[in-house]
Design a protein around this motif. Sequence first.
Motif, mmCIF file in Angstrom:
data_model
loop_
_atom_site.group_PDB
_atom_site.id
_atom_site.type_symbol
_atom_site.label_atom_id
_atom_site.label_comp_id
_atom_site.label_asym_id
_atom_site.label_seq_id
_atom_site.Cartn_x
_atom_site.Cartn_y
_atom_site.Cartn_z
ATOM 1 N N ALA A 77 -2.379 -2.410 7.470
ATOM 2 C CA ALA A 77 -3.392 -1.974 8.439
ATOM 3 C C ALA A 77 -4.785 -2.433 8.011
ATOM 4 C CB ALA A 77 -3.354 -0.459 8.586
ATOM 5 N N LEU A 78 -5.076 -2.324 6.732
ATOM 6 C CA LEU A 78 -6.379 -2.763 6.231
ATOM 7 C C LEU A 78 -6.548 -4.274 6.386
ATOM 8 C CD1 LEU A 78 -9.007 -1.963 4.767
ATOM 9 C CD2 LEU A 78 -7.816 -2.457 2.625
ATOM 10 N N SER A 115 5.712 4.791 -1.293
ATOM 11 C CA SER A 115 5.509 3.356 -1.483
ATOM 12 C C SER A 115 5.452 2.621 -0.148
ATOM 13 C CB SER A 115 6.634 2.774 -2.336
ATOM 14 O OG SER A 115 6.724 3.433 -3.565
ATOM 15 N N LEU A 116 6.316 3.018 0.780
ATOM 16 C CA LEU A 116 6.310 2.381 2.099
ATOM 17 C C LEU A 116 5.013 2.686 2.847
ATOM 18 C CD1 LEU A 116 9.978 3.101 3.227
ATOM 19 C CD2 LEU A 116 9.050 0.999 2.255
ATOM 20 N N ALA A 117 4.511 3.914 2.712
ATOM 21 C CA ALA A 117 3.250 4.271 3.363
ATOM 22 C C ALA A 117 2.092 3.475 2.783
ATOM 23 C CB ALA A 117 2.994 5.769 3.221
ATOM 24 N N ILE A 118 2.082 3.297 1.474
ATOM 25 C CA ILE A 118 1.025 2.490 0.840
ATOM 26 C C ILE A 118 1.094 1.048 1.337
ATOM 27 C CG2 ILE A 118 0.240 1.530 -1.366
ATOM 28 C CD1 ILE A 118 1.047 4.222 -2.638
ATOM 29 N N TYR A 151 -3.493 -3.066 13.907
ATOM 30 C CA TYR A 151 -3.817 -2.262 12.741
ATOM 31 C C TYR A 151 -3.666 -0.769 13.037
ATOM 32 C CZ TYR A 151 -8.475 -0.957 14.481
ATOM 33 O OH TYR A 151 -9.517 -0.429 15.198
ATOM 34 N N GLU A 152 -3.874 -0.381 14.292
ATOM 35 C CA GLU A 152 -3.691 1.028 14.656
ATOM 36 C C GLU A 152 -2.217 1.413 14.610
ATOM 37 O OE1 GLU A 152 -5.573 0.824 18.475
ATOM 38 O OE2 GLU A 152 -7.456 1.652 17.696
ATOM 39 N N VAL A 153 -1.354 0.495 15.025
ATOM 40 C CA VAL A 153 0.087 0.749 14.965
ATOM 41 C C VAL A 153 0.526 0.901 13.516
ATOM 42 C CG1 VAL A 153 2.367 -0.199 15.482
ATOM 43 C CG2 VAL A 153 0.515 -0.445 17.133
ATOM 44 N N ILE A 174 2.859 -9.088 2.958
ATOM 45 C CA ILE A 174 1.950 -8.115 2.335
ATOM 46 C C ILE A 174 2.632 -6.764 2.193
ATOM 47 C CG2 ILE A 174 -0.161 -6.786 2.720
ATOM 48 C CD1 ILE A 174 -1.379 -9.337 3.884
ATOM 49 N N PHE A 175 3.329 -6.337 3.245
ATOM 50 C CA PHE A 175 4.034 -5.064 3.181
ATOM 51 C C PHE A 175 5.069 -5.057 2.069
ATOM 52 C CE2 PHE A 175 7.816 -2.655 4.442
ATOM 53 C CZ PHE A 175 7.293 -1.375 4.389
ATOM 54 N N ALA A 176 5.865 -6.110 1.977
ATOM 55 C CA ALA A 176 6.928 -6.159 0.977
ATOM 56 C C ALA A 176 6.373 -6.174 -0.438
ATOM 57 C CB ALA A 176 7.809 -7.384 1.217
#
Length: 90
Positions: free
Chosen positions: A41-42, A32-35, A8-10, A58-60
């Motif tokens: 991470a969450l 959007s990519l940062a969100i 999650y830190e990465v 989840i990222f996609a």
Amino acid sequence: MMSNLQPYEVALILGAVILALEMITGVFICLSLAIGLFSVALTEFLSDTFYLERDVLIFAVVAMAAFIGLRLTFRSKGDVKIASKDVNDY
């Protein structure tokens, strides 16, 4: 000396870097990519596990939903231009 980072830190560091890149360049998709990375991470922090397939999914999904939502929220009337005269009109 390298310290062992949790997954999650990465994801949090990558999200912060991409968010900084968005602020520097103004490229809309970086937000959007940062969100998406912050949501990964969450998820990793709350579940305390790392599953690559889950995290990529989840990222996609979150990044695409954030892009569409932000695009619909911040679009302006000047985004779409309708040509009054067509080149093929003689």
